[in-house]
Design an enzyme around this catalytic site. Sequence first.
Site, mmCIF file in Angstrom:
data_model
loop_
_atom_site.group_PDB
_atom_site.id
_atom_site.type_symbol
_atom_site.label_atom_id
_atom_site.label_comp_id
_atom_site.label_asym_id
_atom_site.label_seq_id
_atom_site.Cartn_x
_atom_site.Cartn_y
_atom_site.Cartn_z
ATOM 1 N N GLU A 110 0.840 -1.199 0.000
ATOM 2 C CA GLU A 110 0.000 0.000 0.000
ATOM 3 C C GLU A 110 0.876 1.250 0.000
ATOM 4 O O GLU A 110 2.017 1.225 0.458
ATOM 5 C CB GLU A 110 -0.856 0.053 1.263
ATOM 6 C CG GLU A 110 -1.675 -1.172 1.535
ATOM 7 C CD GLU A 110 -2.952 -1.216 0.732
ATOM 8 O OE1 GLU A 110 -3.334 -0.177 0.144
ATOM 9 O OE2 GLU A 110 -3.573 -2.285 0.698
ATOM 10 N N VAL A 118 -9.843 5.204 -16.151
ATOM 11 C CA VAL A 118 -10.716 4.359 -15.343
ATOM 12 C C VAL A 118 -10.529 4.788 -13.902
ATOM 13 O O VAL A 118 -9.413 4.752 -13.383
ATOM 14 C CB VAL A 118 -10.351 2.864 -15.490
ATOM 15 C CG1 VAL A 118 -11.294 1.995 -14.663
ATOM 16 C CG2 VAL A 118 -10.393 2.449 -16.959
ATOM 17 N N SER A 150 -12.285 4.821 -9.867
ATOM 18 C CA SER A 150 -13.379 4.471 -8.959
ATOM 19 C C SER A 150 -13.558 5.568 -7.907
ATOM 20 O O SER A 150 -14.667 6.023 -7.686
ATOM 21 C CB SER A 150 -13.151 3.118 -8.313
ATOM 22 O OG SER A 150 -11.801 2.913 -8.023
#
Length: 333
Positions: free
Chosen positions: A104, A162, A164
């Site tokens: 992460e 793309v 989200s």
Amino acid sequence: ILAFFPLYRQQNTAFCCSGCNSSCRNMTTILLWYWPFRKSYSLQGDVCWDLYRIPCCRLVDQRSLFSSADVVVFHNRELLEGHQKLPLDLQRPQHQRWAWMSLESPLHNGNLRRYAGIFNITITYRRDADVSSPYGELIPKETEEHVAEDAALNKSSLVCWVVSDYLTHHKRSEVYRELKAVVPVKVYGHWTKAYLTSGALLPTISRCYFYLAFENSIAKDYITEKLWRNAYQGGAVPVVLGPSLNDYKTIAPPHSFIHVDEFASVKDLGKYLQQLAEDKKRYSEYFTWKQQWKVKLYTDWRERLCKICSQYNSFPQQKYYTDLEAWVNANNI
Ligand SMILES: *[C@@H]1O[C@H](CO)[C@@H](O)[C@H](O)[C@H]1NC(C)=O
Ligand SMILES: *[C@@H]1O[C@H](CO)[C@@H](O)[C@H](O)[C@H]1NC(C)=O
Ligand SMILES: *[C@@H]1O[C@H](CO)[C@@H](O)[C@H](O)[C@H]1NC(C)=O
């Protein structure tokens, strides 16, 4: 030709044949304390040799083997969420190293101050981690391959993105807004509810001249599958933002990506993209790297863990992270 690409390392497969473990002088035991995201993989057989040709590496997940482990690996996410705890009550064998593993970005690792002085090695996507574990890399092809001349064939959108999680304050959102004022940008994903199934993702990207491989976090070396898979495998030229131009230059060949920082303004970037798409020859130059390089994605945790063995002998004798939080956040952009 490898000069721009210091990450690439020849795997140590010499001197070994299958079943070589019986002839191992030193077997390194890697104990995974729990599986990342609670998804386990088979460890049957000599996994590191069978799958990755890494010799003399025993990968285990039974906690009862703690005292025989050379390295014990802890994935950060489960510690962060409180599903797992460090076995601080166990007596560590003297030579045993504890590894902190996370893919992460710093923003999503939580507070690491409580881990001061605990871990000996780091396993992250950073190039300066003890075990560098990127999302992907380019590896040289054995023989040069001819690539399709007409890279621009079948393209119907100029720029695709793309996304989200669209957050207004993100740098990438700002660049997007400025860019779409100059050129059309087709947006897919959760934010616009123009969902793409996983099977439709790459074919869709392949119909775009350019793909915005913008990371959601801007951090040193944080380059995800958006570059390696979506853009490179999808067949669109990546426009990147995040790590510096110099960082990208060390992991990707020249003329394989376009960095936002190469332009004085986003408007200039937009004009450049438009001109490039109109010039077949210049556009296809952005694909010539494919003659020599192929994309390797890392998706299997076992591969990352086996890699610890390849590097085991070069770990410093005595080392631990007195301030993991500071290390993780160092050199953030
Ligand atoms: C094998 O392991 C022993 C004990 O851990 C160590 O002293 C020795 O240097 C190792 N040898 C090699 C070739 O790695
Ligand atoms: C273009 O599309 C056609 C028909 O879908 C396909 O057969 C061909 O392989 C595509 N060409 C490229 C370069 O992607
Ligand atoms: C690992 O870290 C601990 C501190 O948590 C330290 O005492 C130990 O010497 C280190 N071991 C190695 C092999 O570096």
